[in-house]
Scaffold this active site. Structure first.
Site, PDB file in Angstrom:
ATOM      1  N   HIS A 116      -1.913  35.534 101.318  1.00 31.74           N
ATOM      2  CA  HIS A 116      -1.886  36.989 101.168  1.00 31.74           C
ATOM      3  C   HIS A 116      -0.768  37.334 100.198  1.00 31.74           C
ATOM      4  O   HIS A 116       0.287  36.707 100.212  1.00 31.74           O
ATOM      5  CB  HIS A 116      -1.636  37.651 102.532  1.00 31.74           C
ATOM      6  CG  HIS A 116      -1.837  39.143 102.536  1.00 31.74           C
ATOM      7  ND1 HIS A 116      -0.881  40.025 102.086  1.00 31.74           N
ATOM      8  CD2 HIS A 116      -2.898  39.896 102.935  1.00 31.74           C
ATOM      9  CE1 HIS A 116      -1.345  41.267 102.214  1.00 31.74           C
ATOM     10  NE2 HIS A 116      -2.574  41.216 102.718  1.00 31.74           N
TER      11      HIS A 116
ATOM     12  N   GLU B 292      -8.197  38.248 107.235  1.00 32.83           N
ATOM     13  CA  GLU B 292      -9.647  38.131 107.137  1.00 32.83           C
ATOM     14  C   GLU B 292     -10.210  37.065 108.060  1.00 32.83           C
ATOM     15  O   GLU B 292     -11.354  37.162 108.520  1.00 32.83           O
ATOM     16  CB  GLU B 292     -10.052  37.801 105.692  1.00 32.83           C
ATOM     17  CG  GLU B 292      -9.928  39.005 104.800  1.00 32.83           C
ATOM     18  CD  GLU B 292     -10.068  38.664 103.339  1.00 32.83           C
ATOM     19  OE1 GLU B 292     -10.028  37.474 102.988  1.00 32.83           O
ATOM     20  OE2 GLU B 292     -10.205  39.599 102.554  1.00 32.83           O
TER      21      GLU B 292
END
Lengths: 372, 372
Positions: free
Chosen positions: B253, B307
């Site tokens: 990320h 996710e």
């Protein structure tokens, strides 16, 4: 970390598309001064220049003109969405949904020139369909034998447009086709940076252009001229307005600290298309407004911006005021496409930071939580 | 001037809404650690917290919950647009047009909390209507006696949802409600900075969220797990994929250089709602993927991102993959509203610059121009 709320002092990338010379009053498309291109170069050739980097090789039957003419028919699925919109919306409000409805899964990432041709060609078709439907009129199908500007007027009014109006709209579209990293183009660039598609990105750009600080103000220039009514009332009207600390529309621009070259060219175009009395009023108001603004703020470098003579030109073409900003969007689909292609060619997610100034971590929820 | 292509090192303003502690693995909403809020605090209370800055004073019949429940019915005009969309679009593609069609001239600038309540309440209604219509099913009207999460499942499936699924969705929505100045929120902020309206801004945000680099990837985690199929195949599958320089979905990320707190909480939620075999597969793949990624790039601080367990949780709730990112958007309407209100309260046009690297001014158009 660099702090900048409006990003005035931040360069978010390199671009070969257009140069906004704020200190020198320049707008250059891929090396061409827009004052050398308009009037004269049709919008289709500007699209070619922006998307390919060079002028078309043969004129006027060049590739982009044919591409756009061949893509003007909108898919029936998007026509159905346009026809389902409530009638009587501000066309700019409708145009956001119309642009979005162009995407039906077929616009993937990365964006392509062909997708851009579709976007540029279909936007006026669908906008005209909505506007006519709002007035209870049947749609006027596009004509492949007309240029982009002439065809837009044809689809709006259903009559062969007069040559000066076509030329004026062609020049307007060319001048408004791109303008560096403006707010709507930046919103589009962010969507592309997340690898979203061209229609998503252009819909977001339109949503930003809708803001009056960016694209939504030219009709307010017309309203202001109406309100003043006659040149001999301009001075008292303007002084009164400034005394109430209210804005005069059509003056000042974030980027330009001198004359906006588009305003200069649009002033010239206005002479060929505007009602002479309206033009005289606009010129008188402009002169007095600039004098009063400079008297009020002696240090500020305030000049007539693009919106001022856009309003006079678009009025002269015969467009209703609610179509001023949608017509700006029709022009800007070219620049949006060019920037989407450029961003995708060297992409990186745009993801800034903010300084957190809320309560520090460690607050306790006032009631027991069922899950704990 | 400061050059920054991705704006990684640029702070675009101050915000009291949420703090993303990338180094420490924190996500804080107005001073509350999300790990202390989820599971337990209903999404409606998170909306209250984000929009007002403090927890609601009484639970569960607090103001925001009532506001949202009362606003779930969508206007017939927007229902007509939803019903005019082609069936079978990716729901995320449809949702962009659906969000846009919420604006019918009634969402002016500045944005208000009431407009936000409308946006938050109506987005699931219209999304569910589209999804059911695409499957040939009649719409299921919203129920005011259900919470936000339960009502969304009710409208999608037309059956009373099981409590663990409701709780899991409630937690997911709470965890995804806001996340600092992410790309979609930044796109929204730019639209508001031009004084555009909340629906325009949220439509642009959705267009950005659609990009897989931002919001569009959780379904690819499910596809990846399907493709691996069994835990004992994970190592060879992952090594082969990495050898071909392909991406593993659900890891890494931009902001977090340690564990994403949302991934940790979602992993816990997954235990209550996911199929045990699927969860075991996901955990095995996670362990091997992290080991292989760290072996490949010893210096990179790569962790499981939001996710990964989003996919496992949303699967467990029974949502089809094409609804994963639309459900993310349903959650994020809260954060978008909060950021729109905050930007409008201290507004300034966001207008960066670009470095022009195209041909220098002075090129001459190759043919004589008719207007010159």
């Amino acid at each position: 970390m660099h702090f900048s709320k409006g990003l005035d002092d931040v360069i978010v990338g390199r671009s070969a598309i257009s140069w906004v010379g704020g200190e020198t009053g320049d707008l250059v498309y891929r090396g061409f001064d827009v004052r050398d291109l308009v009037p004269g170069v049709p919008y289709e050739s500007i699209v070619h220049l922006l998307l390919y980097g060079d002028p078309p090789s043969a004129d006027p039957s060049h590739e982009v003109g044919r591409e756009l003419a061949a893509r003007r028919d909108a898919p029936p699925s998007t026509e159905r969405v346009v026809d389902a919109l409530p009638v009587g919306l501000p066309p700019l409000e409708a145009l956001r949904t119309i642009l979005s409805s162009l995407g039906t899964g077929s616009y993937g990432y990365p964006p392509t020139r062909e997708q851009g041709f579709d976007l540029i060609a279909r936007t006026p078709t669908l906008l005209a369909r909505y506007v006519r439907r709002s007035r209870g009129l049947a749609p006027v199908p596009p004509r492949a034998d007309l240029g982009h500007a002439a065809n837009f007027l044809w689809m709006l009014f259903g009559a062969a447009p007069e040559a000066p109006r076509v030329a004026a709209l062609d020049g307007y579209l060319a001048l408004l086709a791109d303008h560096g990293m403006n707010a709507s183009t930046f919103a589009l660039t962010i969507a592309i940076s997340a690898q979203s598609d061209l229609v998503s990105a252009a819909t977001g750009a339109l949503g930003t252009l809708k803001g009056p600080v960016h694209g939504g103000a030219p009709s307010r220039v017309s309203d202001m001229l109406d309100s003043i009514g006659a040149a001999d009332r301009a001075e008292s009207w303007i002084r009164d307005r400034l005394a109430r600390k209210e804005v005069l529309y059509g003056f000042g621009h974030r980027a330009y600290k001198t004359e906006d070259p588009r305003a200069v060219v649009l002033h010239g175009i206005a002479r060929s298309v505007a009602d002479p009395h309206r033009l005289a009023l606009a010129e008188a108001v402009e002169a007095i407004a600039l004098a009063e603004l400079r008297r009020e703020k002696p240090g500020a470098r305030l000049y007539t911006n693009v919106e001022y003579y856009s309003a006079v030109v678009l009025e002269g073409i015969g467009l209703p005021r609610e179509l001023f900003t949608p017509t700006f969007a029709v022009a800007r689909t070219a620049g949006w496409t060019a920037h989407a292609l450029e961003q995708a060619a060297d992409n990186r997610l745009i993801r800034p930071d903010v300084e957190y100034v809320g309560p520090p971590k460690g607050r306790v929820w006032p009631r027991p939580l069922p899950g704990h």
